[in-house]
Motif scaffolding. Sequence first.
Motif, PDB file in Angstrom:
ATOM      1  N   ASP A 147      32.649  -8.941 -50.834  1.00  0.00           N
ATOM      2  CA  ASP A 147      32.892 -10.116 -50.790  1.00  0.00           C
ATOM      3  C   ASP A 147      34.555 -10.621 -50.712  1.00  0.00           C
ATOM      4  N   LYS A 148      35.470  -9.361 -50.837  1.00  0.00           N
ATOM      5  CA  LYS A 148      36.846  -9.613 -50.668  1.00  0.00           C
ATOM      6  C   LYS A 148      37.444  -9.230 -49.377  1.00  0.00           C
ATOM      7  N   THR A 149      36.614  -9.004 -48.448  1.00  0.00           N
ATOM      8  CA  THR A 149      36.826  -8.567 -47.159  1.00  0.00           C
ATOM      9  C   THR A 149      36.130  -9.653 -46.081  1.00  0.00           C
ATOM     10  N   PRO A 150      36.887  -9.763 -44.906  1.00  0.00           N
ATOM     11  CA  PRO A 150      36.310 -10.443 -43.657  1.00  0.00           C
ATOM     12  C   PRO A 150      34.954  -9.972 -43.330  1.00  0.00           C
ATOM     13  N   LEU A 151      34.465  -8.547 -43.315  1.00  0.00           N
ATOM     14  CA  LEU A 151      33.095  -8.154 -43.151  1.00  0.00           C
ATOM     15  C   LEU A 151      32.093  -8.672 -43.775  1.00  0.00           C
ATOM     16  N   ASN A 152      32.094  -9.134 -44.948  1.00  0.00           N
ATOM     17  CA  ASN A 152      31.525 -10.138 -45.724  1.00  0.00           C
ATOM     18  C   ASN A 152      30.896 -11.256 -45.022  1.00  0.00           C
ATOM     19  N   LEU A 153      31.846 -11.888 -44.196  1.00  0.00           N
ATOM     20  CA  LEU A 153      31.227 -13.074 -43.381  1.00  0.00           C
ATOM     21  C   LEU A 153      30.819 -12.426 -41.904  1.00  0.00           C
ATOM     22  N   ILE A 154      31.235 -11.402 -41.515  1.00  0.00           N
ATOM     23  CA  ILE A 154      30.871 -11.121 -40.110  1.00  0.00           C
ATOM     24  C   ILE A 154      29.558 -10.377 -40.417  1.00  0.00           C
ATOM     25  N   LEU A 155      29.113  -9.807 -41.218  1.00  0.00           N
ATOM     26  CA  LEU A 155      27.757  -9.053 -41.586  1.00  0.00           C
ATOM     27  C   LEU A 155      26.677 -10.221 -42.172  1.00  0.00           C
ATOM     28  N   ASP A 156      27.041 -11.434 -42.356  1.00  0.00           N
ATOM     29  CA  ASP A 156      26.284 -12.315 -42.949  1.00  0.00           C
ATOM     30  C   ASP A 156      25.742 -13.298 -41.556  1.00  0.00           C
ATOM     31  N   LYS A 157      24.671 -13.059 -41.076  1.00  0.00           N
ATOM     32  CA  LYS A 157      24.351 -13.898 -39.813  1.00  0.00           C
ATOM     33  C   LYS A 157      23.884 -15.268 -40.003  1.00  0.00           C
ATOM     34  N   LYS A 190      32.965 -17.671 -26.957  1.00  0.00           N
ATOM     35  CA  LYS A 190      33.898 -17.629 -28.211  1.00  0.00           C
ATOM     36  C   LYS A 190      33.724 -18.715 -29.383  1.00  0.00           C
ATOM     37  N   PHE A 191      33.421 -18.077 -30.379  1.00  0.00           N
ATOM     38  CA  PHE A 191      33.217 -19.250 -31.575  1.00  0.00           C
ATOM     39  C   PHE A 191      34.278 -18.994 -32.577  1.00  0.00           C
ATOM     40  N   GLU A 192      34.991 -19.906 -32.809  1.00  0.00           N
ATOM     41  CA  GLU A 192      36.160 -19.946 -34.055  1.00  0.00           C
ATOM     42  C   GLU A 192      35.425 -20.150 -35.241  1.00  0.00           C
ATOM     43  N   LEU A 193      35.305 -19.595 -36.228  1.00  0.00           N
ATOM     44  CA  LEU A 193      34.806 -19.953 -37.491  1.00  0.00           C
ATOM     45  C   LEU A 193      35.727 -19.752 -38.588  1.00  0.00           C
ATOM     46  N   THR A 194      35.808 -20.881 -39.270  1.00  0.00           N
ATOM     47  CA  THR A 194      36.914 -21.050 -40.586  1.00  0.00           C
ATOM     48  C   THR A 194      35.912 -20.932 -41.880  1.00  0.00           C
ATOM     49  N   TYR A 195      36.320 -20.160 -42.805  1.00  0.00           N
ATOM     50  CA  TYR A 195      35.846 -20.210 -44.154  1.00  0.00           C
ATOM     51  C   TYR A 195      37.175 -19.821 -45.388  1.00  0.00           C
ATOM     52  N   GLU A 196      37.266 -20.957 -46.024  1.00  0.00           N
ATOM     53  CA  GLU A 196      38.498 -20.902 -47.084  1.00  0.00           C
ATOM     54  C   GLU A 196      39.682 -20.726 -46.099  1.00  0.00           C
ATOM     55  N   ASN A 197      40.232 -19.551 -46.615  1.00  0.00           N
ATOM     56  CA  ASN A 197      41.722 -19.057 -45.808  1.00  0.00           C
ATOM     57  C   ASN A 197      41.412 -18.127 -44.499  1.00  0.00           C
ATOM     58  N   LEU A 198      40.005 -18.105 -44.111  1.00  0.00           N
ATOM     59  CA  LEU A 198      39.885 -16.746 -43.226  1.00  0.00           C
ATOM     60  C   LEU A 198      39.362 -17.486 -41.829  1.00  0.00           C
ATOM     61  N   ASP A 199      39.903 -16.959 -40.722  1.00  0.00           N
ATOM     62  CA  ASP A 199      39.539 -17.381 -39.490  1.00  0.00           C
ATOM     63  C   ASP A 199      39.089 -16.375 -38.961  1.00  0.00           C
ATOM     64  N   ILE A 200      37.808 -16.565 -38.529  1.00  0.00           N
ATOM     65  CA  ILE A 200      37.043 -15.368 -37.702  1.00  0.00           C
ATOM     66  C   ILE A 200      36.744 -15.813 -36.200  1.00  0.00           C
ATOM     67  N   ILE A 201      36.961 -15.109 -35.369  1.00  0.00           N
ATOM     68  CA  ILE A 201      36.474 -15.279 -34.026  1.00  0.00           C
ATOM     69  C   ILE A 201      35.299 -14.423 -33.721  1.00  0.00           C
ATOM     70  N   ILE A 202      34.277 -14.818 -33.182  1.00  0.00           N
ATOM     71  CA  ILE A 202      33.096 -14.176 -32.784  1.00  0.00           C
ATOM     72  C   ILE A 202      32.770 -14.422 -31.333  1.00  0.00           C
ATOM     73  N   TYR A 203      32.586 -13.118 -30.751  1.00  0.00           N
ATOM     74  CA  TYR A 203      32.152 -13.166 -29.164  1.00  0.00           C
ATOM     75  C   TYR A 203      30.829 -12.843 -29.049  1.00  0.00           C
ATOM     76  N   PHE A 204      30.212 -13.380 -28.179  1.00  0.00           N
ATOM     77  CA  PHE A 204      28.866 -13.101 -27.673  1.00  0.00           C
ATOM     78  C   PHE A 204      28.747 -12.867 -26.098  1.00  0.00           C
ATOM     79  N   ASP A 205      27.907 -12.080 -25.479  1.00  0.00           N
ATOM     80  CA  ASP A 205      28.049 -11.976 -24.185  1.00  0.00           C
ATOM     81  C   ASP A 205      27.157 -13.196 -23.480  1.00  0.00           C
ATOM     82  N   ASN A 206      27.710 -13.389 -22.663  1.00  0.00           N
ATOM     83  CA  ASN A 206      27.219 -14.805 -21.753  1.00  0.00           C
ATOM     84  C   ASN A 206      25.893 -14.502 -20.916  1.00  0.00           C
ATOM     85  N   GLN A 207      25.523 -12.984 -20.853  1.00  0.00           N
ATOM     86  CA  GLN A 207      24.136 -12.686 -20.379  1.00  0.00           C
ATOM     87  C   GLN A 207      23.260 -12.439 -21.392  1.00  0.00           C
ATOM     88  N   SER A 208      23.132 -11.449 -22.133  1.00  0.00           N
ATOM     89  CA  SER A 208      22.345 -11.069 -23.084  1.00  0.00           C
ATOM     90  C   SER A 208      22.257 -11.747 -24.462  1.00  0.00           C
TER      91      SER A 208
END
Length: 185
Positions: free
Chosen positions: A95-105, A126-144
């Motif tokens: 929970d102290k790492t960005p992976l905590n959010l990336i691995l939380d669908k 591309k989705f730009e997500l923000t949580y507290e002081n953390l910015d995460i950009i998540i990418y999804f394939d536009n076909q699959s």
Amino acid sequence: MLRFFLIIIFFFLTLNSNAEIKEKIIQNLKNTKNLDFKFEQNINGKIENGNCTIEYPKKIFCEYDDFYKKVLVSNGKSLLINSNKNNQYFRYSLDKTPLNLILDKEFIIERIRELEEEISVGDYYKFELTYENLDIIIYFDNQSLNLVGWSTIDIYQNKVETKLSIVDKNIQVDQKIFDIRNYTN
């Protein structure tokens, strides 16, 4: 006047299309129990490659293609990084790492729902997500509509960009790979 109505109709069709894309991505993510993929990770210009398995919620196992046989593993609570470079490992609270959010669908789904729109960039949404002081950009394939990458800042303030390829989902996964005790020296 006709021009005004055409602009309004185009605007509503675009909004409906964006909402439809978001819902399809959300549904695809909901139906994803796990992912297996090759990755390329760029940390401030240093490129690393390997293979990973993610199992929701919050489990990951990665083997890096390097001389030191680096391994990154999370059991959902702790994150362990081990390599043969100096025969020691590093353990972090997930929970102290960005992976905590990336691995939380569920987090990703909730944040995507809150966004006004996605951004289409070439072959990706591309989705730009923000949580507290953390910015995460998540990418999804536009076909699959599968997850194909993310970008964030790690605990050492390095920019980390991860690209996924050859993504398989909902495969059979041996739960032993997420036991961090297997990777301590």
